[in-house]
Design an enzyme around this catalytic site. Structure first.
Site, PDB file in Angstrom:
ATOM      1  CD  GLU A   1      -2.864   1.343   2.273  1.00  0.00           C
ATOM      2  OE1 GLU A   1      -3.175   2.507   2.600  1.00  0.00           O
ATOM      3  OE2 GLU A   1      -3.248   0.335   2.896  1.00  0.00           O
TER       4      GLU A   1
ATOM      5  CG  HIS B   1      -0.668   5.481  -1.917  1.00  0.00           C
ATOM      6  ND1 HIS B   1      -1.466   4.580  -2.579  1.00  0.00           N
ATOM      7  CD2 HIS B   1      -0.972   5.341  -0.604  1.00  0.00           C
ATOM      8  CE1 HIS B   1      -2.230   3.931  -1.708  1.00  0.00           C
ATOM      9  NE2 HIS B   1      -1.942   4.372  -0.502  1.00  0.00           N
TER      10      HIS B   1
ATOM     11  CG  HIS C   1      -6.615   3.099  -0.423  1.00  0.00           C
ATOM     12  ND1 HIS C   1      -6.994   4.392  -0.129  1.00  0.00           N
ATOM     13  CD2 HIS C   1      -5.371   2.944   0.100  1.00  0.00           C
ATOM     14  CE1 HIS C   1      -6.024   4.993   0.534  1.00  0.00           C
ATOM     15  NE2 HIS C   1      -5.026   4.136   0.689  1.00  0.00           N
TER      16      HIS C   1
ATOM     17  CG  ASP D   1      -0.854   4.608   3.871  1.00  0.00           C
ATOM     18  OD1 ASP D   1      -0.912   4.854   2.652  1.00  0.00           O
ATOM     19  OD2 ASP D   1      -1.733   4.969   4.675  1.00  0.00           O
TER      20      ASP D   1
END
Length: 334
Positions: free
Chosen positions: A7, A9, A169, A294
């Site tokens: 996860e 980004h 998500h 994250d």
């Protein structure tokens, strides 16, 4: 120990700018300090926009071998406008280009133009077949509805056909939810956090997964695989209650927990808590947990250290660190 996190980004600045232009006002009514707050809330541009540079240096320090990268906030995947098709393709092409510069360190999740489900299904197939992506990631509701809506059957079928997961998500709840549930006698910044990463979008992401279960979507697509962050977005801690109460009506082919334990994989999203890890191992098993940080919204120095020091058997540790990801995402030996 090899570490894969899933996860993580990046931002595509041109697409973000166009999404903000086309989307109109957000779900939070700003007050005097809200704009300044948002400026401090967002990550630095280098970490967000480039896979090399500060991101790669962080991965080396934190012990991360591979990040599976997807678009972050203000994704064109949630844009309710025909231009979403072009913007998602641009995001995916740029992500693939950056991955190609460091192919052993990064893989990708596709951004899908869900406003046009047929185009979204085609884009998922293109991203897997031509760009080498290993699944897709969606952000919350799409034009006010979730993936259980019948219009998204082509997307679910495409994900099942490529045998790769959809990462469900969180996304910001729409204004009709955010205002009555999360606004109050506090600043807009607190409403944003309450509705978003403090609580609200986790509840909504959990509801998203439950809607896919209750709608029969996982019966229609028995090989559909889902990823759910933040230790299962509240649902993983509620399985016994769901089984008991939904069981009051003879409705589903399986208990809710059976769908969850067989078709959902859970990640920590940087919430590195031994107590939560213990609970999720007990509830869904170590073979259903995949590591995640994250980045760049959450930056941890102990990504590898957390697993190395966790109270796990060695086989559990290896499974969570990389084995489960390799199997689910078809990355074995890569």
């Amino acid at each position: 120990m090899r570490i894969i996190t899933v996860e993580e980004h990046f931002d595509h600045p041109e697409s973000v700018a166009r999404v903000l232009e086309l989307s109109g006002p957000g779900p939070i009514t700003p007050d005097a300090g809200f704009g300044e707050f948002l400026g401090t809330f967002m990550p630095d541009r280098d970490s967000a926009e480039r896979l090399a540079g500060t991101r790669l240096a962080h991965m080396d320090r934190a012990g991360i071998d591979v990040q599976v990268v997807s678009h972050g906030a203000n994704s064109p995947g949630n844009l309710a406008h025909p231009e979403a098709v072009r913007l998602c393709r641009a995001v995916n092409d740029e992500l693939a280009r950056q991955i190609s510069e460091h192919p052993t360190r990064f893989r990708g999740f596709a951004t899908l133009p869900l406003h046009d489900p047929a185009a979204a299904a085609d884009e998922l197939k293109r991203c897997v077949g031509e760009l080498g992506f290993v699944g897709a990631l969606t952000h919350g509701a799409i034009d006010g509805v979730f993936l259980d809506d019948p219009r998204f059957e082509p997307v679910l079928a495409a994900a099942e056909a490529v045998t790769l997961p959809i990462y469900v998500h969180p996304g910001m709840p729409q204004r009709a939810v955010s205002t009555p549930y999360y606004a109050g006698s506090w600043p807009a910044s607190v409403q944003f956090l309450f509705a978003g990463p403090a609580f609200g979008w986790h509840a909504e992401a959990g509801i998203h997964v439950l809607r896919l279960i209750l709608s029969g979507a996982l019966d229609r697509h028995p090989n559909l695989r889902l990823l759910s962050g933040h230790w299962g977005e509240l649902v993983a801690g509620w399985l016994d209650r769901l089984d008991e109460v939904v069981g009051w009506v003879d409705y589903l082919d399986r208990a809710p927990s059976a769908y969850y334990r067989e078709q959902v994989w859970v990640t920590p999203s940087g919430m590195f808590s031994q107590n939560q890890l213990n609970f999720i191992v007990a509830e869904v098993g170590a073979d259903r947990i995949i590591h995640s940080e994250d980045f760049p919204y959450v930056v941890r120095d102990n990504v590898a250290e957390f697993l190395e020091q966790a109270d796990l058997t060695e086989s559990q540790r290896v499974a969570i660190a990389h084995g489960n990801a390799e199997k689910l995402l078809g990355m074995s030996g890569q």
